[in-house]
Design a protein around this motif. Structure first.
Motif, PDB file in Angstrom:
ATOM      1  N   THR A  88      37.615  21.961  46.320  1.00 52.91           N
ATOM      2  CA  THR A  88      39.217  22.690  46.148  1.00 52.91           C
ATOM      3  C   THR A  88      39.240  23.623  47.314  1.00 52.91           C
ATOM      4  OG1 THR A  88      38.828  24.952  44.879  1.00 52.91           O
ATOM      5  CG2 THR A  88      39.125  22.542  43.703  1.00 52.91           C
ATOM      6  N   PHE A  89      40.423  23.939  47.819  1.00 54.06           N
ATOM      7  CA  PHE A  89      40.712  24.822  48.963  1.00 54.06           C
ATOM      8  C   PHE A  89      40.928  26.366  48.174  1.00 54.06           C
ATOM      9  CE2 PHE A  89      44.607  22.360  48.884  1.00 54.06           C
ATOM     10  CZ  PHE A  89      45.284  23.428  48.232  1.00 54.06           C
ATOM     11  N   LEU A  90      40.629  26.650  47.067  1.00 55.64           N
ATOM     12  CA  LEU A  90      40.616  27.706  46.292  1.00 55.64           C
ATOM     13  C   LEU A  90      39.118  28.444  46.141  1.00 55.64           C
ATOM     14  CD1 LEU A  90      42.580  26.193  43.793  1.00 55.64           C
ATOM     15  CD2 LEU A  90      43.415  27.569  45.567  1.00 55.64           C
ATOM     16  N   MET A  91      39.100  29.920  46.434  1.00 54.86           N
ATOM     17  CA  MET A  91      37.951  30.444  46.113  1.00 54.86           C
ATOM     18  C   MET A  91      38.152  31.602  44.938  1.00 54.86           C
ATOM     19  SD  MET A  91      36.453  31.124  50.052  1.00 54.86           S
ATOM     20  CE  MET A  91      34.876  31.830  49.178  1.00 54.86           C
ATOM     21  N   TRP A  92      37.132  31.657  43.934  1.00 56.58           N
ATOM     22  CA  TRP A  92      37.159  32.378  42.826  1.00 56.58           C
ATOM     23  C   TRP A  92      36.167  33.765  42.768  1.00 56.58           C
ATOM     24  CZ3 TRP A  92      40.208  32.964  38.890  1.00 56.58           C
ATOM     25  CH2 TRP A  92      39.623  32.977  37.649  1.00 56.58           C
ATOM     26  N   LEU A  93      37.020  34.678  43.012  1.00 56.80           N
ATOM     27  CA  LEU A  93      36.326  35.773  43.721  1.00 56.80           C
ATOM     28  C   LEU A  93      36.224  36.893  42.448  1.00 56.80           C
ATOM     29  CD1 LEU A  93      38.399  36.177  46.760  1.00 56.80           C
ATOM     30  CD2 LEU A  93      35.822  35.212  46.785  1.00 56.80           C
ATOM     31  N   ASP A  94      34.807  37.445  42.359  1.00 51.01           N
ATOM     32  CA  ASP A  94      34.411  38.249  41.422  1.00 51.01           C
ATOM     33  C   ASP A  94      34.891  39.755  41.776  1.00 51.01           C
ATOM     34  OD1 ASP A  94      33.479  39.897  39.487  1.00 51.01           O
ATOM     35  OD2 ASP A  94      31.437  38.951  39.306  1.00 51.01           O
ATOM     36  N   PHE A  95      35.837  40.227  41.504  1.00 46.10           N
ATOM     37  CA  PHE A  95      36.306  41.456  41.660  1.00 46.10           C
ATOM     38  C   PHE A  95      36.325  42.678  40.488  1.00 46.10           C
ATOM     39  CE2 PHE A  95      37.917  40.035  45.467  1.00 46.10           C
ATOM     40  CZ  PHE A  95      38.172  41.120  46.161  1.00 46.10           C
ATOM     41  N   ARG A  96      35.194  42.181  39.553  1.00 42.68           N
ATOM     42  CA  ARG A  96      35.077  43.134  38.207  1.00 42.68           C
ATOM     43  C   ARG A  96      34.771  44.344  38.594  1.00 42.68           C
ATOM     44  NH1 ARG A  96      31.933  38.574  34.547  1.00 42.68           N
ATOM     45  NH2 ARG A  96      31.032  38.222  36.744  1.00 42.68           N
ATOM     46  N   LYS A  97      33.995  44.686  39.740  1.00 42.56           N
ATOM     47  CA  LYS A  97      33.480  46.072  39.942  1.00 42.56           C
ATOM     48  C   LYS A  97      34.764  47.164  40.329  1.00 42.56           C
ATOM     49  CE  LYS A  97      31.998  46.518  44.640  1.00 42.56           C
ATOM     50  NZ  LYS A  97      30.979  46.621  45.494  1.00 42.56           N
ATOM     51  N   PHE A  98      35.919  46.395  40.686  1.00 38.14           N
ATOM     52  CA  PHE A  98      37.309  47.329  41.043  1.00 38.14           C
ATOM     53  C   PHE A  98      38.320  47.135  39.905  1.00 38.14           C
ATOM     54  CE2 PHE A  98      35.518  45.344  45.077  1.00 38.14           C
ATOM     55  CZ  PHE A  98      35.341  46.631  45.757  1.00 38.14           C
ATOM     56  N   ASP A  99      38.646  48.374  39.500  1.00 37.54           N
ATOM     57  CA  ASP A  99      39.645  48.593  38.523  1.00 37.54           C
ATOM     58  C   ASP A  99      41.025  48.086  38.949  1.00 37.54           C
ATOM     59  OD1 ASP A  99      37.852  49.661  36.513  1.00 37.54           O
ATOM     60  OD2 ASP A  99      38.306  51.585  37.242  1.00 37.54           O
ATOM     61  N   ASP A 100      41.642  47.181  38.279  1.00 36.56           N
ATOM     62  CA  ASP A 100      42.880  46.579  38.368  1.00 36.56           C
ATOM     63  C   ASP A 100      42.923  46.106  39.694  1.00 36.56           C
ATOM     64  OD1 ASP A 100      45.657  46.099  37.849  1.00 36.56           O
ATOM     65  OD2 ASP A 100      46.334  48.121  38.708  1.00 36.56           O
ATOM     66  N   ALA A 101      42.178  45.329  40.066  1.00 33.59           N
ATOM     67  CA  ALA A 101      41.882  44.758  41.352  1.00 33.59           C
ATOM     68  C   ALA A 101      43.237  43.895  41.920  1.00 33.59           C
ATOM     69  CB  ALA A 101      40.728  43.468  41.472  1.00 33.59           C
ATOM     70  N   TYR A 102      43.919  43.216  40.989  1.00 34.75           N
ATOM     71  CA  TYR A 102      44.903  42.523  41.310  1.00 34.75           C
ATOM     72  C   TYR A 102      46.144  43.185  41.923  1.00 34.75           C
ATOM     73  CZ  TYR A 102      49.414  39.872  40.959  1.00 34.75           C
ATOM     74  OH  TYR A 102      50.666  39.226  41.082  1.00 34.75           O
ATOM     75  N   ASN A 103      46.293  44.349  41.267  1.00 34.56           N
ATOM     76  CA  ASN A 103      47.522  45.267  41.955  1.00 34.56           C
ATOM     77  C   ASN A 103      47.008  45.925  43.137  1.00 34.56           C
ATOM     78  OD1 ASN A 103      49.762  44.779  40.126  1.00 34.56           O
ATOM     79  ND2 ASN A 103      48.483  45.548  38.375  1.00 34.56           N
ATOM     80  N   ARG A 104      45.722  46.615  43.077  1.00 31.97           N
ATOM     81  CA  ARG A 104      45.272  47.056  44.458  1.00 31.97           C
ATOM     82  C   ARG A 104      45.424  46.300  45.539  1.00 31.97           C
ATOM     83  NH1 ARG A 104      39.613  49.776  42.658  1.00 31.97           N
ATOM     84  NH2 ARG A 104      39.843  50.902  44.906  1.00 31.97           N
ATOM     85  N   VAL A 105      44.930  44.969  45.339  1.00 28.92           N
ATOM     86  CA  VAL A 105      45.161  43.860  46.309  1.00 28.92           C
ATOM     87  C   VAL A 105      46.708  43.634  46.741  1.00 28.92           C
ATOM     88  CG1 VAL A 105      44.701  41.687  47.280  1.00 28.92           C
ATOM     89  CG2 VAL A 105      42.738  42.864  46.183  1.00 28.92           C
ATOM     90  N   LEU A 106      47.290  43.450  45.817  1.00 32.99           N
ATOM     91  CA  LEU A 106      48.835  43.342  45.998  1.00 32.99           C
ATOM     92  C   LEU A 106      49.443  44.457  46.790  1.00 32.99           C
ATOM     93  CD1 LEU A 106      51.071  41.293  45.616  1.00 32.99           C
ATOM     94  CD2 LEU A 106      51.553  42.190  43.635  1.00 32.99           C
ATOM     95  N   ASN A 107      48.958  45.786  46.551  1.00 29.73           N
ATOM     96  CA  ASN A 107      49.583  46.907  47.296  1.00 29.73           C
ATOM     97  C   ASN A 107      49.092  46.853  48.600  1.00 29.73           C
ATOM     98  OD1 ASN A 107      50.949  47.878  44.784  1.00 29.73           O
ATOM     99  ND2 ASN A 107      49.430  48.949  44.018  1.00 29.73           N
TER     100      ASN A 107
END
Length: 372
Positions: free
Chosen positions: A311-330
């Protein structure tokens, strides 16, 4: 060729126009132009000027058969091929054809979100056979699978290669899965839309693992991901079992969809007949993008990154960051939130790396800022 991507903003792009002020590395389409052969073939058809009702010619089916024989070492008979408008609609048709409301259907999360949605929307019961993750590598949990099976389980939806974890299943893994399902009279629906996007290994077509699986299995396939033609909505179901095929076709016919899209037919045939060289160059480019992301995130964010097998998708382990999705989006980058892929996805992000190095480097630079 792949470094220069067109500006997709303002084209009603699902990827680029929904959140215009971020870099979108989420939904799984590529930013690259299609091959010259596909463009020229579509232009030629456009120039004809008449776009009336059409049908799939013999050459369409021959292109699919030849692609699978030459690229995947799997022989398909013409009568096995049933055109569909895409893989997810194909899953919906299969559920309607082979199960009843209230039946149980097994999926293997974390997995592509529509697997969850289509099962529930059609009134079937969802059963999770979670993948086992160890140091970024995922395996099927066969013991759990057998424990989950009862008389109400009628189907298993397989993702092969797996989206989002990037596994290309080994032959022995598919064989074991197939034996369990065959023994328990469970229909296997294998989503193989990413079959051509595989790095340094071989994709195993589920039906090609053992002819015994012809009895209870279908494969859903499409050139959409491989050749970046998702907007044309092209796909095919491969169904050797005549009884299953007739039930599947009956559901399609009842929808009165009119499955003959002129440009999808043209693009599919040309992609499979003339697209191999373009695809091989694409795979080289994508793999270098994978290595770029791995090196950057491991160095700058101290995140261990697993290299996807496909696939051209990467599954990235951001578990060490709280609320990683919104932090990256911001920070100005839109990735997929891992929790949307079901149990086991919490704390992960999915990144689509099928874009130019310039865009990818800018996205990584922005992601780096979440540590401050």
């Amino acid at each position: 060729m792949f470094n220069n991507v067109p500006n997709r903003k303002g084209t009603n792009s699902f990827k680029w126009d929904l959140k215009p002020n971020v870099l979108p590395l989420w939904v799984a389409d590529m930013d690259f132009e299609v091959s010259e052969e596909i463009k020229e073939a579509i232009k030629s058809r456009v120039n004809h000027g008449v776009y009336g009702y059409t049908f799939r010619p013999k050459s369409y089916y021959e292109a699919i058969i030849n692609w699978f024989r030459n690229y995947h070492a799997f022989d398909i008979k013409r009568e096995w091929i049933v055109p569909i408008p895409g893989v997810v609609p194909g899953i919906s048709f299969a559920i309607q054809a082979f199960t009843l409301p209230g039946d149980k259907i097994i999926i293997q999360p974390p997995v592509y979100r529509p697997f969850h949605e289509v099962v529930v929307e059609l009134g079937r019961r969802l059963i999770y056979n979670k993948l086992i993750e160890s140091d970024g590598y995922y395996k099927m949990d066969f013991e759990d699978l057998e424990n989950k099976i009862d008389k109400d389980v009628k189907m298993l939806i397989l993702c092969s290669p797996h989206n989002p974890v990037g596994r290309v299943w080994k032959e022995e893994e598919l064989k074991r899965l197939g034996e369990i399902c065959l023994r328990n009279n469970i229909i296997v629906v294998s989503d193989e839309i990413h079959a051509d996007i595989v790095y340094k290994r071989k994709h195993n077509v589920f039906l090609g693992v053992n002819e015994k699986f012809f009895k209870n299995s279908i494969v859903l396939t499409s050139p959409n991901k491989s050749f970046n033609i998702a907007g044309l909505q092209s796909g095919n179901a491969i169904i050797p079992n005549k009884c299953l095929r007739e039930r599947f076709e009956k559901i399609i016919n009842s929808q009165h969809l009119g499955l003959s899209n002129i440009f999808a037919i043209v693009a599919t045939e040309v992609a499979y007949n003339y697209g191999r060289q373009w695809l091989e160059k694409l795979l080289d480019y994508l793999y270098q993008n994978v290595l770029l992301v791995k090196e950057f995130l491991e160095k700058e964010l101290n995140i261990k990154v697993s290299v996807p097998e496909g696939t051209f998708l990467m599954w990235l382990d951001f578990r060490k960051f709280d609320d990683a999705y919104n932090r990256v989006l911001n920070a100005g980058v839109w990735l997929n939130d891992g929790k949307d892929f079901g149990p086991g996805g919490e704390g992960f992000l999915r990144m689509n790396i099928a874009t130019s190095r310039e865009i990818l480097n800018e996205a990584l630079k922005r992601i780096k800022s979440i540590t401050f």
